[in-house]
Design a protein around this motif. Structure first.
Motif, mmCIF file in Angstrom:
data_model
loop_
_atom_site.group_PDB
_atom_site.id
_atom_site.type_symbol
_atom_site.label_atom_id
_atom_site.label_comp_id
_atom_site.label_asym_id
_atom_site.label_seq_id
_atom_site.Cartn_x
_atom_site.Cartn_y
_atom_site.Cartn_z
ATOM 1 N N ASN A 163 -1.331 -6.982 12.169
ATOM 2 C CA ASN A 163 -2.903 -6.574 12.320
ATOM 3 C C ASN A 163 -3.577 -7.661 12.257
ATOM 4 O O ASN A 163 -3.652 -8.739 11.762
ATOM 5 C CB ASN A 163 -3.206 -5.540 11.279
ATOM 6 N N GLY A 200 -4.277 6.807 5.769
ATOM 7 C CA GLY A 200 -4.524 5.651 6.125
ATOM 8 C C GLY A 200 -4.382 4.549 4.823
ATOM 9 O O GLY A 200 -4.222 3.178 4.946
ATOM 10 N N PRO A 229 -6.459 0.167 2.127
ATOM 11 C CA PRO A 229 -7.153 -0.371 0.595
ATOM 12 C C PRO A 229 -6.557 -1.636 0.339
ATOM 13 O O PRO A 229 -6.983 -2.146 -0.899
ATOM 14 C CB PRO A 229 -6.676 0.473 -0.072
ATOM 15 N N GLU A 230 -5.803 -2.616 1.223
ATOM 16 C CA GLU A 230 -5.324 -3.717 0.566
ATOM 17 C C GLU A 230 -6.564 -4.788 0.116
ATOM 18 O O GLU A 230 -6.239 -5.582 -0.746
ATOM 19 C CB GLU A 230 -4.407 -4.445 1.765
ATOM 20 N N ASP A 271 0.805 -1.178 0.007
ATOM 21 C CA ASP A 271 0.079 0.159 -0.062
ATOM 22 C C ASP A 271 1.032 1.344 0.070
ATOM 23 O O ASP A 271 1.946 1.287 0.309
ATOM 24 C CB ASP A 271 -0.893 -0.105 0.998
ATOM 25 N N LYS A 291 1.317 4.681 1.574
ATOM 26 C CA LYS A 291 0.616 5.445 2.878
ATOM 27 C C LYS A 291 0.796 6.965 2.637
ATOM 28 O O LYS A 291 -0.292 7.575 3.397
ATOM 29 C CB LYS A 291 1.261 5.000 3.877
HETATM 30 N N1 GLY Z 1 -3.854 0.317 4.988
HETATM 31 C C1 GLY Z 1 -3.316 -0.202 6.273
HETATM 32 C C2 GLY Z 1 -4.309 -0.746 7.112
HETATM 33 O O1 GLY Z 1 -5.097 -1.144 6.887
HETATM 34 O O2 GLY Z 1 -3.767 -0.926 8.388
#
Ligand code: GLY
Ligand code: AMP
Length: 426
Positions: free
Chosen positions: A291, A232, A297-298, A218, A220
């Motif tokens: 996470n 984000g 947006p992945e 992504d 950022k």
């Molecule tokens: N694009 C990073 C996240 O969702 O944390």
């Protein structure tokens, strides 16, 4: 099956789009959803953190599966809330338990977990108010740059990279003595800076078995060529050109397998997505963060590449049958480009009318809503990140150009997007 999807961003619109194609899905509800999710399900106006009202809704609507998009309800224990209550214990919940969600909810927990399971990560030490003076000494003796991480959730703002000691000392003081990132941020992880290119890998686990989903990168920064403040996420690409089969094998052996085995050994109940942020340093992957959910947006690039029926995979996850699933991935390149409100990531206005959303149709291009809401027959902006346009292509350049072209047909006051997503691979 009746499904309740929790969340209301581009990730959830993408999931709703994919779920609507499932042969197993009868009714789909989204809480709270956005103007895009209502094309595929019924939006219900319940906050993602209001567990009691969500649980009641599930019982009243015979929900069989709860899919949790964002991190906050997971870290606050939505899984446990459903499982500990006999009335809702039968509902399949996609997401980790509160204990396992600490992989994202506490940087200190994640670092100690990696230490215990010998998962490559940056060298670190953690400090709090009781060890404040030691922390000051540690920073003074640390090589530059220094990375400071607030322990708890900080909406993507809790990581500060300092290029000199004075700045690092000031930030450390703000975090510990002035609660810059709240109570949880009064514990600080100080770690070594890793210099390399980032990539995110996604794994779906049932706690015992796992499947590897497409990787993504992504973007950022707000500005072209990765300049300006962090957001984000302004766009993403998948696959990531430098992640070949050989490198994925290294990531699997050194990171994915010890992570899943670690969850099992520590009896951490985890039936959901694991998002592993990596930095590639001279061909070796290091974990920079876990996470406990899909990225945004992945999601807008990885979910469209998965050809399986998503609900079949998620049912297998809830029933610990992921070993029965063969993931089929589309080999084409997918790029998403995010249109944001003027001023984002700082103060920005919302409530602007969005035009051009349905005027143009391009094969291989999908318009996902992020921060939008419906008002009568109008779609209005409702957040910093507003629309993510995903395109398939034969190359990153081709897919990105197609998303850019589509975004030129869409308009709202102050709209901005990065035209250069995937620039280093074009
Ligand atoms: N694009 C990073 C996240 O969702 O944390
Ligand atoms: P996080 O909030 O953990 O996603 O971190 C935000 C960003 O900080 C990451 O995407 C990286 O770009 C950067 N970052 C975090 N940890 C490190 C590190 N140890 N070395 C270099 N950059 C880092």
């Amino acid at each position: 099956m009746n499904i309740l999807l929790v969340g209301g961003g581009g990730r959830e619109h993408t999931l709703a789009w994919k779920i609507s194609k499932s042969s197993l899905c009868e009714k789909l509800f989204v809480a709270p959803g956005n103007a895009g999710t209502s094309q595929f399900g019924v939006n219900v106006d319940i906050s993602v953190n209001n567990f009691a009202v969500l649980a009641n809704f599930c019982l009243e609507n015979a929900i069989d599966m709860l899919i949790v998009g964002p991190e906050e309800p997971l870290v606050k224990g939505i899984y446990n809330f459903f499982k500990d209550n006999t009335a809702t214990a039968h509902i399949q919940v996609i997401g980790p338990s509160k204990e396992a969600a600490q992989l994202e909810g506490s940087k200190a927990f994640a670092k100690a977990f990696m230490d215990r399971h010998k998962i490559p990560t940056a060298a670190y030490k953690e400090f709090d108010a009781a060890t404040y003076e030691e922390g000051i000494q540690y920073i003074r003796n640390h090589t530059l740059p220094i990375v400071l991480k607030a322990d708890g959730l900080a909406a993507g703002k809790g990581v500060i990279i300092c290029n000199n000691h004075i700045e690092a000392l000031a930030e450390f003081q703000l975090m510990i003595q002035h609660s810059k990132f709240g109570e949880a941020g009064k514990r600080v992880v100080i770690e070594q800076f890793l210099d390399g290119i980032e990539v995110s890998v996604f794994v779906l686990t049932d706690g015992k078995n796992y499947v590897v989903l497409p990787e993504a990168k992504d973007y950022k920064k707000i500005g072209k060529w990765d300049t300006g403040p962090n957001t984000g996420g302004m766009g993403a690409v998948s696959p990531v050109p430098f992640v070949d089969a050989e490198y994925m094998k290294i990531i699997t052996q050194k990171i994915i397998e010890p992570t899943i085995e670690g969850l099992q050994k520590e009896a951490l109940d985890y039936k959901g997505f694991v998002f592993i942020g990596l930095i590639n340093v001279d061909g070796e992957p290091f974990v920079i963060e876990y996470n406990c959910r899909l990225g945004d947006p992945e999601t807008e690039v990885i979910i469209p590449r998965i050809e399986n029926d998503l609900i079949k995979i998620l049912s297998a996850t809830a029933e610990q049958r992921l070993n029965e699933i063969d993931i089929v991935i589309n080999k084409q390149t997918v790029v998403t480009v995010m249109a944001v409100s003027g001023g984002y990531p700082n103060e920005h206005e919302t409530g602007k009318i969005i035009t051009g959303l349905s005027d143009t149709k391009i094969e291989g291009t999908i318009v996902f809503h992020a921060g939008t809401r419906q008002e009568g027959d109008k779609v209005l902006t409702n957040g910093g990140r507003v629309i993510a346009v995903t395109s398939f292509g034969n190359s990153i350049a081709e897919a990105a150009e197609q998303s850019n072209y589509m975004l030129e047909q869409i308009d709202f006051e102050g709209m901005y997007f990065r035209e250069d997503i995937g620039y280093e691979f074009r």
